[in-house]
Scaffold this motif. Structure first.
Motif, short mmCIF file in Angstrom:
data_model
loop_
_atom_site.label_atom_id
_atom_site.label_comp_id
_atom_site.label_asym_id
_atom_site.label_seq_id
_atom_site.Cartn_x
_atom_site.Cartn_y
_atom_site.Cartn_z
N SER A 82 0.85 -1.19 0.00
CA SER A 82 0.00 0.00 0.00
C SER A 82 0.89 1.23 0.00
O SER A 82 1.97 1.23 0.58
CB SER A 82 -0.94 0.00 1.21
N PHE A 83 0.41 2.29 -0.66
CA PHE A 83 1.18 3.53 -0.76
C PHE A 83 0.29 4.60 -1.38
O PHE A 83 -0.83 4.33 -1.84
CB PHE A 83 2.44 3.33 -1.61
N VAL A 84 0.81 5.82 -1.39
CA VAL A 84 0.12 6.95 -2.03
C VAL A 84 1.08 7.58 -3.02
O VAL A 84 2.27 7.77 -2.73
CB VAL A 84 -0.31 8.01 -0.98
N ILE A 85 0.56 7.92 -4.20
CA ILE A 85 1.34 8.67 -5.19
C ILE A 85 0.65 10.01 -5.39
O ILE A 85 -0.57 10.07 -5.60
CB ILE A 85 1.41 7.91 -6.54
N LYS A 86 1.43 11.09 -5.33
CA LYS A 86 0.84 12.42 -5.52
C LYS A 86 1.87 13.38 -6.11
O LYS A 86 3.08 13.18 -5.97
CB LYS A 86 0.30 12.96 -4.21
#
Length: 338
Positions: A82-86
């Motif tokens: 799981s991770f966030v890309i922004k």
């Protein structure tokens, strides 16, 4: 029609509601030196400042700066379920991708939809091209730890991560709200996409009024659960982080966005030099009087605890605004809450 509009605007002004032009002229332009904008418009820079100041932030797994680096994206994501890309220069929640799981080589979003590595690469390529950045300039893609929201929000948040917006003026917290994801906002905590904003009493950390698309509401639109009466955990710690963020960026008027991780506690997400004004509807009172009161103070406390005490004292003395702040909020909130 014109007389009705003028009458409503007069009522808003009497209620102490701050409009966009007055915000820009009297507070943003006056108290935020242009030289400080790059410190907050670039999320990588803001994160570095926070880390140097000892503030907790979501861990940065990696940064993609050039199209040629996309060939290494698989290696960068290896072992990350799981991770966030922004985008480093994003605004309003645009260009944020949240991956909650990984199955059979596919990346699963919060809504259950799965993406291939090629689709992730395409998404990152758009970020690098400036599709989601301020002014459309070429950008960098940040890959970060995915925050696990506090269980407090389970009954009033749809899938995503709620965040807390603190409005800080001259180092003093002046107003707060929590932004709750909804089905309409696709699980994102962004008001212009349909998230719910709920006012928080600075003196107690307890939620009260709610607003969605400038309309006052009492219950979460997806669950029907009451929005009032929820105590935000670690409240004074959150206020302290907000005050410290104003110090480290040198901004006199700013919005600080925070989250509460179930395991890691309060974290700072970003700082905004041009915070939106829908927070007034969520709290059912205007900003003008409180800002002017702090502006008139010749001496303000430097100690963080004393600043928080002042903020709580001012909040406890505030009176709810008249009905002028109820649904509609004409002229109050910008189209995009930043």
């Amino acid at each position: 029609m014109a007389s009705n509009w003028l009458g409503r605007w007069s009522a808003l002004r009497r209620g102490g509601v701050l409009g966009i032009n007055a915000r820009n002229r009297n507070f943003v332009m006056r108290y935020n030196p242009r030289s400080k904008y790059p410190l907050v418009d670039d999320k990588l820079t803001t994160k570095r400042l926070a880390i140097e100041a000892g503030l907790a932030v979501p861990e940065l797994y990696g940064v993609v700066r050039f199209q040629g680096e996309l060939t290494h994206l698989d290696r960068l994501l290896n072992g990350r379920d799981s991770f966030v890309i922004k985008p480093a220069h994003g605004s309003g929640g645009d260009g944020v991708l949240v991956i909650t799981d990984r199955r059979r080589g596919l990346f699963v979003k919060g809504d259950g939809r799965a993406l291939t590595l090629r689709e992730i690469e395409y998404f990152v390529s758009n970020i690098l091209s400036g599709v989601h950045s301020l002014g459309g300039i070429p950008d960098a893609a940040m890959i970060e730890y995915r925050v696990r929201p506090s269980r407090l929000f389970e009954s009033i948040s749809y899938r995503g991560v709620p965040d807390i917006r603190l409005l800080i003026f001259r180092g003093i917290p002046v107003m707060a709200m929590v932004r709750l994801p909804t089905r309409a906002s696709d699980g994102k905590a962004n008001l212009h996409q349909g998230a719910v904003g709920v006012g928080i009493a600075l003196a107690t950390g307890i939620t009260h009024h709610g607003v969605v698309r400038d309309a006052k509401i009492d219950d979460h639109p997806d669950f029907g659960t009451p929005l009032t009466g929820h105590l935000i955990p670690d409240w004074e710690a959150l206020l302290a982080v907000g005050a410290r963020c104003a110090d480290l960026t040198g901004l006199g008027y700013c919005g600080v966005d925070l989250v509460i991780d179930e395991d890691l506690g309060p974290m700072m997400l970003e700082v905004n030099a041009r915070p939106g004004l829908a927070i007034q509807i969520a709290n059912q009172y205007g900003l003008e009087q409180r800002l002017r009161g702090i502006e008139a103070m010749t001496q303000l406390p430097r100690d963080i605890r004393e600043r928080i005490a002042l903020a709580e004292e001012l909040d406890a003395a505030s009176q709810p605004a008249p009905a002028a702040l109820l649904p509609g909020g004409a002229g109050v909130a910008p189209r995009h809450e930043r």
